[in-house]
Design an enzyme around this catalytic site. Structure first.
Site, PDB file in Angstrom:
ATOM      1  N   GLU A   1      -1.048   5.417  -0.851  1.00  0.00           N
ATOM      2  CA  GLU A   1      -1.543   4.333   0.005  1.00  0.00           C
ATOM      3  C   GLU A   1      -2.467   4.829   1.109  1.00  0.00           C
ATOM      4  O   GLU A   1      -3.474   4.191   1.432  1.00  0.00           O
ATOM      5  CB  GLU A   1      -0.372   3.564   0.610  1.00  0.00           C
ATOM      6  CG  GLU A   1       0.365   2.661  -0.359  1.00  0.00           C
ATOM      7  CD  GLU A   1       1.454   3.356  -1.153  1.00  0.00           C
ATOM      8  OE1 GLU A   1       2.118   2.696  -1.983  1.00  0.00           O
ATOM      9  OE2 GLU A   1       1.648   4.573  -0.931  1.00  0.00           O
TER      10      GLU A   1
ATOM     11  N   ASP B   1       4.680  -4.037   2.947  1.00  0.00           N
ATOM     12  CA  ASP B   1       5.678  -3.046   3.358  1.00  0.00           C
ATOM     13  C   ASP B   1       5.105  -1.630   3.246  1.00  0.00           C
ATOM     14  O   ASP B   1       5.424  -0.754   4.049  1.00  0.00           O
ATOM     15  CB  ASP B   1       6.925  -3.143   2.470  1.00  0.00           C
ATOM     16  CG  ASP B   1       7.455  -4.551   2.363  1.00  0.00           C
ATOM     17  OD1 ASP B   1       8.516  -4.843   2.914  1.00  0.00           O
ATOM     18  OD2 ASP B   1       6.777  -5.387   1.711  1.00  0.00           O
TER      19      ASP B   1
ATOM     20  N   HIS C   1      10.563  -4.532   0.458  1.00  0.00           N
ATOM     21  CA  HIS C   1       9.596  -5.258  -0.371  1.00  0.00           C
ATOM     22  C   HIS C   1       9.489  -6.725   0.049  1.00  0.00           C
ATOM     23  O   HIS C   1       8.927  -7.528  -0.690  1.00  0.00           O
ATOM     24  CB  HIS C   1       9.990  -5.199  -1.856  1.00  0.00           C
ATOM     25  CG  HIS C   1       9.680  -3.899  -2.526  1.00  0.00           C
ATOM     26  ND1 HIS C   1      10.361  -2.742  -2.233  1.00  0.00           N
ATOM     27  CD2 HIS C   1       8.760  -3.560  -3.477  1.00  0.00           C
ATOM     28  CE1 HIS C   1       9.889  -1.748  -2.989  1.00  0.00           C
ATOM     29  NE2 HIS C   1       8.915  -2.228  -3.742  1.00  0.00           N
TER      30      HIS C   1
END
Length: 784
Positions: free
Chosen positions: A511, A536, A580
């Protein structure tokens, strides 16, 4: 997910063998050798020395200002405020490496990057035409007047000399916080940048620019502009997570194995500036398990990233290795990993003693190979210069630095009234340059079939992306599982079939690198759309999102544009629990420099996403998973093109004639909008009129529309799925209190999630999430 490559179950016994040798300190030539071989000229050797002296004098200025309490040259009481991470001892690395690339290539740098900045400008100036040099003066007439520079009618040598003087002045001015600095005093010494010569910026975050550098290389690779990237980062950076993510991203095999039609390795050189210490942590023997960080290359591809360990105290060795690496990556064989092995003669900063964590013997051994001792001695021995000429070069370099320090101390300071300069760009890509209008498709695009004029929220997102990719060839799309699979929620399904893998590709689960590369690509010609699967996971990207994407334009004095769109999703109601199901929009909205959008309908999603992609600022675009396929997310979406302006709220349910004491405003966004509308409809049956306002954009927030609604109804309830404490509702309430206080007939209430992580249990999650019953109760509480 690549069906072209089978991973067959095979457990035959075997060994992994890598027959790769990493060269260590193989360069053994002298100035005389290089002159004899015709690789350098005497004039170029003098340029190398001049550049190193330029760097050494600037760095010694900082030391003297600190040690002598503001005394330096003609300066007597100048208090230097700022970082003091000097690169004394590392001049050969900055000079040799940048001399080894083209003037138009990109670099990224570090908190110890004054030398990189000076060297990038120095060699760029040396290679400029007379017209380019004159243009640099013409762009800053007030600075030229301040410095007494008269460039008209001058010879080329005089133009170059004056331009280097101006370059040094602007670097020192940035260190001194002056408006004349390259970044207008917004960035300072740890963030100095000059985009006009391909210097994309220094970074105070250790390793912070590595993703950005790979993104710039991605952009160069995609656009085919022939530029490469030299990514400077210290030894400490290569123990950081972004280092691994960036190097893995750069070595992804899909760039070269035929999955993409363009088989071309990432054009980037990772330059490890190994001065032996992160801060005080010693690279060899203490905080790593390898002798040389170049060994890390073995973990990324079969050729160990063509890793090499280079004599970082020898400017010719550094230049030789960098030239060879540059040729390799420019030919599509990148990336390359070079470890410049050297030393800083001062501490991490001037606050720590030079020998606090290293022995006197070690320190003296490095001082004996000081590049500003050894290289001049070689030049004198080769007859390039005499000892007297070297002394004169030192005197001139010192005098120029003293003169520019004095001028920088007298230069204009930023006006606090212009404090917001450089935070945002006010431009967009509504007009696409002709060279980017020609788009190749593999399959004809057909808009989704409408049912009573409606399409789903998911379909609206897909249409927005496809339409923007069709109109502008600079738009690329990447992220985790977004290619053939179409994303975890199907919101990119089918796009790769239209544009192919050159414009739509998967990344590793990285990410931070996804955001970081997006920043770099957006600054260098592309308009990337990147996806973070769940919001998240954006916590994995906080440095790249909050310290790089959000700040880079401002800290660079407004120089770059960053047309980056970060798509992500919020969940809830599926039992996915606390990692999540969070609603973290307030976290990203906290960072000045970002725009944050969270639409509630298909119509808004398409119009706002198209606007986000065209905007020349980083935009975080948050989609709610529950809206993708639910009827509440679907809406009428015209086939004709339309845009929705960023920063404009929408009244989803209007109250024209509010009843005295029987009306309220409910402010909601995302998935809470259909829930608020449900509550409003039920309250209407009881004679209570509720106006529902959807901000749509959370930053910038359209407070005017919210205030006008509250003025009309006299009451307000703010609804969001995030936890109540420090949620977006707190900011909205504060703004309403400030701007609509006299019109309020009751305190503003919030309907939010309780302050716990989202639970998995269906019973607990149902109680956790805001619903229409709680909204109805809040409105009735206000009215009673």
């Amino acid at each position: 997910m690549v069906k072209q490559i089978d991973v067959i179950a095979n457990f035959d016994p075997d060994f992994i063998v890598r027959d790769v040798k990493i060269p260590v300190f193989q360069y053994n030539k002298t100035v005389e050798d290089e002159l004899k071989d015709g690789n350098v000229t005497p004039e170029f050797c003098i340029d190398l020395l001049e550049c190193m002296l330029l760097i050494r004098n600037l760095e010694e200025m900082i030391v003297e200002l600190k040690d002598n309490k503001g005394r330096y040259g003609a300066l007597r009481q100048f208090i230097y405020v700022g970082a003091s991470h000097v690169s004394i001892g590392q001049e050969a690395i900055s000079t040799g490496a940048i001399a080894g690339i083209n003037p138009t290539d990109y670099i990224t740098s570090t908190h110890r990057g004054h030398g990189d900045s000076l060297a990038k400008g120095f060699f760029a100036i040396k290679n400029m035409s007379d017209e380019e040099l004159i243009r640099r003066f013409e762009e800053v007439p007030q600075m030229c007047e301040h410095l007494g520079i008269d460039y008209k009618g001058k010879s080329r040598a005089e133009l170059i000399d004056q331009s280097i003087t101006l370059h040094l002045y602007r670097a020192i001015a940035e260190l001194f916080g002056s408006e004349d600095g390259y970044c207008k005093g917004r960035g300072g010494g740890m963030h100095i940048a000059d985009f006009s010569v391909g210097h994309l910026g220094a970074n105070a975050i250790v390793g912070g620019s590595m993703g950005m550098a790979v993104g710039a290389a991605l952009s160069s690779r995609y656009l085919g502009n022939g530029k490469i990237v030299l990514c400077f980062a210290g030894d400490g950076a290569y123990n950081n997570g972004i280092a691994h993510e960036s190097m893995n991203f750069a070595t992804m095999r899909q760039f070269t194995n035929g999955l993409m039609s363009k088989q071309f390795g990432m054009p980037i050189i990772f330059g490890i500036v190994n001065n032996q210490y992160g801060m005080t942590g010693q690279q060899r023997g203490e905080v790593t398990g390898v002798d040389f960080l170049a060994e890390r290359g073995l973990g990324y591809n079969d050729v160990a990233m063509y890793a090499e360990v280079v004599k970082g105290m020898d400017v010719l060795a550094v230049m030789d290795a960098t030239k060879r690496a540059a040729e390799k990556v420019r030919n599509g064989e990148g990336p390359v990993l070079l470890e410049y092995w050297g030393c800083r003669f001062k501490g991490h900063s001037l606050s720590d003693p030079t020998t606090a964590y290293r022995s006197e013997e070690e320190f003296k051994s490095w001082c004996c190979v000081d590049p500003l001792l050894s290289f001049p001695q070689q030049l004198i021995k080769a007859g390039v210069i005499t000892e007297d000429q070297f002394e004169e070069m030192k005197r001139k370099a010192r005098q120029r630095n003293e003169d520019m320090a004095l001028k920088a101390s007298q230069g204009p300071m930023p006006d606090p009234r212009n404090m917001f300069f450089g935070l945002h760009s006010d431009t967009n890509s509504n007009v696409v340059p002709p060279e980017y209008q020609n788009v190749t498709v593999l399959k004809e695009y057909k808009p989704f079939e409408r049912k009573d004029g409606k399409i789903s929220y998911r379909e609206a997102v897909i249409e927005a992306i496809v339409e923007e990719m069709l109109r502008d060839n600079r738009v690329i799309l990447y992220g985790e599982d977004i290619a053939e699979y179409g994303g975890a929620f199907g919101a990119t399904r089918g796009i790769i079939d239209i544009f192919g893998r050159d414009r739509v590709f998967n990344t590793a689960i990285s990410e931070a690198a996804i955001i970081g590369t997006g920043v770099g690509a957006s600054m260098t010609g592309c308009r990337p759309i990147v996806e973070i699967m769940y919001i998240d996971f954006i916590l994995q990207t906080m440095c790249q999102t909050g310290n790089q994407a959000a700040k880079w334009k401002f800290m660079s004095g407004g120089q770059p544009t960053l047309p980056l769109t970060v798509r992500t999703t919020t969940g809830g109601g599926k039992g996915y629990a606390g990692q999540h199901s969070q609603s973290l929009e307030a976290i990203v909205a906290q960072f000045p420099g970002l725009k944050v959008i969270m639409p509630s309908t298909a119509y808004d999603a398409k119009g706002l996403l198209k606007s986000a992609i065209r905007d020349d600022n980083p935009v975080v675009f948050i989609e709610h998973q529950n809206l993708y396929g639910e009827p509440s997310g679907a809406s009428v979406v015209p086939l004709e093109e339309y845009l929705i302006p960023i920063g404009k709220a929408d009244i989803k349910r209007k109250v024209d004639n509010p009843k005295e004491g029987q009306s309220a405003t409910v402010i909601a966004y995302g998935y809470m909008v259909p829930i608020a509308l449900s509550a409003a409809n039920k309250l209407a049956e009881e004679g209570i009129e509720v106006e529902v306002v959807d901000p749509r954009t959370l930053r910038p927030l359209d407070i005017d529309t919210l205030v006008e609604s509250v003025k009309k109804t006299g009451r307000a309830v703010v609804v969001h799925q995030a936890c109540e404490f420090m949620g977006m509702g707190a900011e909205i309430v504060a703004q309403l209190q400030l701007h609509a206080f006299d019109y309020l007939d009751a305190p503003i209430l919030r309907v939010c999630a309780p302050d716990i992580p989202p639970p998995s249990s269906q019973v607990l999650e149902k109680a956790f999430l805001p619903n229409d019953t709680r909204i109805i109760s809040a409105v009735k509480e206000l009215i009673s």
